[in-house]
Structures are given as C-alpha cells and as structure tokens.
Design an enzyme around this catalytic site. Structure first.
Site, short mmCIF file in Angstrom:
data_model
loop_
_atom_site.label_atom_id
_atom_site.label_comp_id
_atom_site.label_asym_id
_atom_site.label_seq_id
_atom_site.Cartn_x
_atom_site.Cartn_y
_atom_site.Cartn_z
N HIS A 87 2.80 6.21 -0.91
CA HIS A 87 3.91 7.07 -1.07
C HIS A 87 4.03 7.59 -2.61
CE1 HIS A 87 5.33 3.27 1.00
NE2 HIS A 87 6.44 3.99 1.59
N ASP A 90 4.46 5.52 -5.42
CA ASP A 90 3.37 4.29 -5.77
C ASP A 90 2.42 4.80 -6.83
OD1 ASP A 90 4.27 3.06 -3.30
OD2 ASP A 90 2.67 3.83 -2.17
C1 XLS Z 1 8.50 -0.62 5.54
C2 XLS Z 1 7.38 0.48 6.05
C3 XLS Z 1 6.75 1.35 4.97
C4 XLS Z 1 6.06 2.64 5.62
C5 XLS Z 1 5.73 3.68 4.63
O1 XLS Z 1 8.66 -1.68 6.25
O2 XLS Z 1 6.59 -0.33 6.95
O3 XLS Z 1 5.84 0.47 4.26
O4 XLS Z 1 4.90 1.98 6.23
O5 XLS Z 1 7.11 3.91 3.99
#
Ligand code: XLS
Ligand code: NI
Ligand code: NI
Length: 436
Positions: free
Chosen positions: A101, A104
């Site tokens: 993301h 991140d």
């Molecule tokens: C959350 C989601 C997230 C997505 C990416 O539950 O799995 O991690 O994979 O935003």
C-alpha cells in the site's frame, strides 16, 4: 548493515528429509512440475504491510514485534531502513514478487503535497532496488482506511471532499505502481461499507464506488498502465457490512456498473471464511466467471471469528487452491501473496523466515498433490459421470432452452421415477486423502 544476520540466503532446497528449519523441504523453485517450474506455478509474493510494518498490536495490548528497521526517529529514515530490510528479505527468501500500500512504503506527510513527495522519494529508491535484485511488483494499492478522514469510508464517504482525497491517493498510488512496473492494482474496500443503515444511503454509496473504479480505469489508460485491476472481496471488518462482500457480490457489482471486463478478483482465504464460504467456493465462483486473478494466500483461525491473517500451513487448503489454479491454466498476472502476519508471540525477525518458508512448502505440497489428483483422473471422472445424463438429447435440449414445462411433464410420464445415485462424499474424501 544486515537486518537478518542469522540468515545467509538464499534459503536452500534440501528435500523432505532435511531437519534444517531454514531450508525448503518441498519448494524447489526451478523443479518442473506438470511442465512448468514451481516458481512459475506459485508466483510467491511477500506483502509489505504485515511482514515489515505490523508490530503485533492487538485490541488488548501494545506491539510486541522486534523490528530493527523501525528504530530511527525520523519517519522517512524509517521508511528507507524498512525498504532495505524488505529487499534483503526478498532476496534471502528467494521470492520474485512483492506488494504494498502507498502508506506502507512511505509515511503520510503534514499535508497532501508532503505525502506525495514522501511517496515519490521512496518509489525512486524502490525502483533502483527492483532493478538491482530483479524482484517485481505484483500489485500496488492505496491505503484508504487507516487515516481518520476515512472513518466513514473513502469512495463511499458521505462527504465528496473525502472522495476527492481518496481519488487523489488512488491516482498517486496508481502512478507509483506504474513506475515500478506493477503487474496489477488492487482495490480492497477497506471501509467501503456501513455500520448502520440508519445513517447510510447505500444506493448512492455503491454508485460512488463504481465511479471511483471507472476513474481509475480511465487514469490507467491515460498514463499507459496496462496492469490488471483487482477487487478483493471481504464481507465485514472493519465495517459491519462491506459492499464487496464475496466473489459473487463483487461479480454482480462489476456487472451492474459495466466494469466486468476491467476487473478480476483477488481472493483471500481468511475473507472467504468470514463470508461463510470455503476458499474453494470463492475460487470456483471467480474461475467460472473468468475472473480469477490473484490470491491472498493466508488462512484464518477457525475458532476466532476475525481476520487473523495467519500463514497457510494446511495441505488440504493448499491442495484445493492449486486444483483451481491448475484448472484455470495457471496464474498469469496474479500470484500467491502472503497477506499474512506472524503471531504476536513470534516476535523475532527470524520468525518471518519460518512463516514464509512454511507457507511456501505448504503450497509446494499442495501443487504436487493437485497435479497427482488431476493426473489420476478418478475425481474428474466421477464428476463427469455424475452429470452424464445431461449429455443425452433431453438434457441438452433443456440446457439450450429448447424444452418447456409441458415437455418435462411428458418426459416424466414416459420415464417414471428416477433412480437415486449416491453422491459418494466419503468415498471422494478418502480418494483425496490417498494423495495427501
Ligand atoms: C485486509 C485486506 C488487505 C488487502 C490490501 O483485510 O486483506 O490486506 O489485501 O488492502
Ligand atoms: Ni488481502
Ligand atoms: Ni485480509
């Protein structure tokens, strides 16, 4: 400096008799299975958020995880150190893909411009690291759920100013993904849902979400981004009800808003569990719609109703997943992304290696088992025989819309009571167990 001095890397393949916890027992990257190398079948991906940014915090207590790359006081320095740790990890583990993301990899700044600058600076560094290591970006995404401005959603917010903020962030994250040669871009509807319908205009919120996706597709075309767009279904958490609740709901949403040819699904095991489905069900639904794109390869704790995002170690699960992947002819733009985090008590950096090695070995076994079940052929043959009646003229005419209710009644008069046939569930479960 090294963040994982205990690991020399790359993690070797030592075979199933090895007792070395820092070796693969089943995953042998270059080994050919059913005509393709294991690494090409499995396309393992390390996710940035859980692996490098999670700190072990839970609703009852503070972070526990020791992360030497998170010690600098300046947030940009921390971001750079984390990037170093990440690429050291990718190389030592021996994976070819990563996913992130925007927030991140780079911290949110004091204002919007500063946030963009931060992201650009880290993307510059990431680009160089990708070039040096050959590691590729599986997909990028924007974090549209952590910041307080998104408390009532991002694209589905009642306030268009918040929508604009989210859209700007999608633009930047998409451009970052494009610059890094990302093979895809994912939308997981972080807070795109509702907590109570007493305060929610659900009809319009769904339209807002569709608009955001259309705008992203348009911008991708404008900048020349050719990657695959994904939606990642999840039924609840953080909101009580998320609009992208499961594979079937997502497909309906995409069809309703004319987006079906632009998006595929990124399916996550723990989300399937929360939706009350098996992962096999979700994969099957997506595959039949030609929309199975990528996989968030984790698992939930069946005793806790929460997205615990654990590493997959269950061979039945990985076998079922690989059966579907093989059936669709393999992953193309997608991969097996470990959207999983180590447990709060696994607080040492080395635990990240154990976790990923275990997940990779579990999938390698799943792959080999699935290949054997398919080569054996008895399972597929059983299903084919179960539906054999439909290959005859009457069944064919029903399926092609050439039979009426009256003709069915006539059929009954001529054929009488059907003979019942066993579904043989236990027999088939035993058959699967023969291979595991
Ligand atoms: C959350 C989601 C997230 C997505 C990416 O539950 O799995 O991690 O994979 O935003
Ligand atoms: Ni996920
Ligand atoms: Ni999740």
């Amino acid at each position: 400096m090294s963040y994982f001095p205990e690991v020399q890397g790359p993690i070797p393949f030592e075979g199933s008799s090895s007792k070395n916890p820092l070796a693969f027992k089943h995953y042998n990257a270059k080994e050919k299975v059913a005509g393709k190398s294991m690494e090409d079948h499995l396309r393992f991906t390390v996710c940035y958020w859980h692996t490098f940014k999670a700190n072990g915090q839970d609703p009852f207590g503070a972070g526990t995880l020791i992360r030497p790359w998170e010690t600098a006081s300046d947030p940009m320095q921390r971001a750079k150190d984390t990037l170093d740790a990440a690429f050291e990890f990718f190389e030592k583990l021996g994976v070819r893909f990563w996913a992130f993301h925007d927030r991140d990899i780079a911290p949110e700044g004091e204002n919007y411009d500063q946030s963009v600058k931060n992201l650009t600076a880290i993307v510059d560094l990431a680009e160089a690291k990708q070039k040096a290591t050959g590691v590729q970006l599986l997909w990028g995404t924007a974090n549209l759920f952590s910041h307080p401005r998104y408390q009532a959603g991002a694209a589905t917010n009642p306030d268009p100013d918040v929508f604009a903020h989210a859209a700007a962030q999608v633009k930047d994250a998409l451009e970052a993904t494009h610059r890094l040669g990302g093979l895809g871009y994912t939308f997981w509807g972080g807070r795109e849902g509702y907590d109570t319908l007493w305060n929610t205009n659900m009809k319009q919120e769904r339209e807002q979400l569709a608009m955001m996706l259309h705008m992203a597709v348009l911008h991708a075309r404008k900048i020349g981004f050719q990657g695959q767009f994904y939606i990642e279904p999840k039924p609840k958490e953080p909101t009580t009800h998320q609009y992208d609740s499961d594979a079937a709901a997502c497909l309906n949403f995409l069809r309703e808003f004319n987006l079906l040819d632009k998006f595929k699904l990124n399916l996550e095991t723990n989300h399937a569990t929360l939706a009350g489905h098996t992962m096999l069900h979700e994969l099957r639904v997506a595959r039949h719609a030609d929309a199975l794109g990528s996989i968030d390869a984790n698992t939930g704790d069946e005793l806790i109703g929460w997205d615990t995002d654990q590493f997959p170690t269950n061979i039945y699960l990985t076998t079922a997943i690989m059966m579907e992947v093989l059936e669709m002819g393999g992953l193309t733009t997608g991969g097996l992304n470990f959207d999983a985090k180590v447990r709060r008590q696994s607080h040492e950096p080395i635990d990240l290696f154990y976790a990923h090695i275990g997940g990779m070995d579990a999938f390698a076994r799943g792959l080999k088992t699935a290949v054997k079940i398919r080569e054996d052929g008895r399972l597929a043959q059983f299903v084919a025989e179960r539906y054999e009646g439909w290959t005859h003229p009457f069944g064919q005419k029903v399926l092609t819309g050439h039979r009426t209710l009256e003709e069915c009644e006539d059929h009954v008069r001529r054929h009488g009571e059907p003979t019942r046939k066993s579904g043989r569930q236990e027999f088939l479960e035993n058959l699967i167990n023969e291979f595991i």
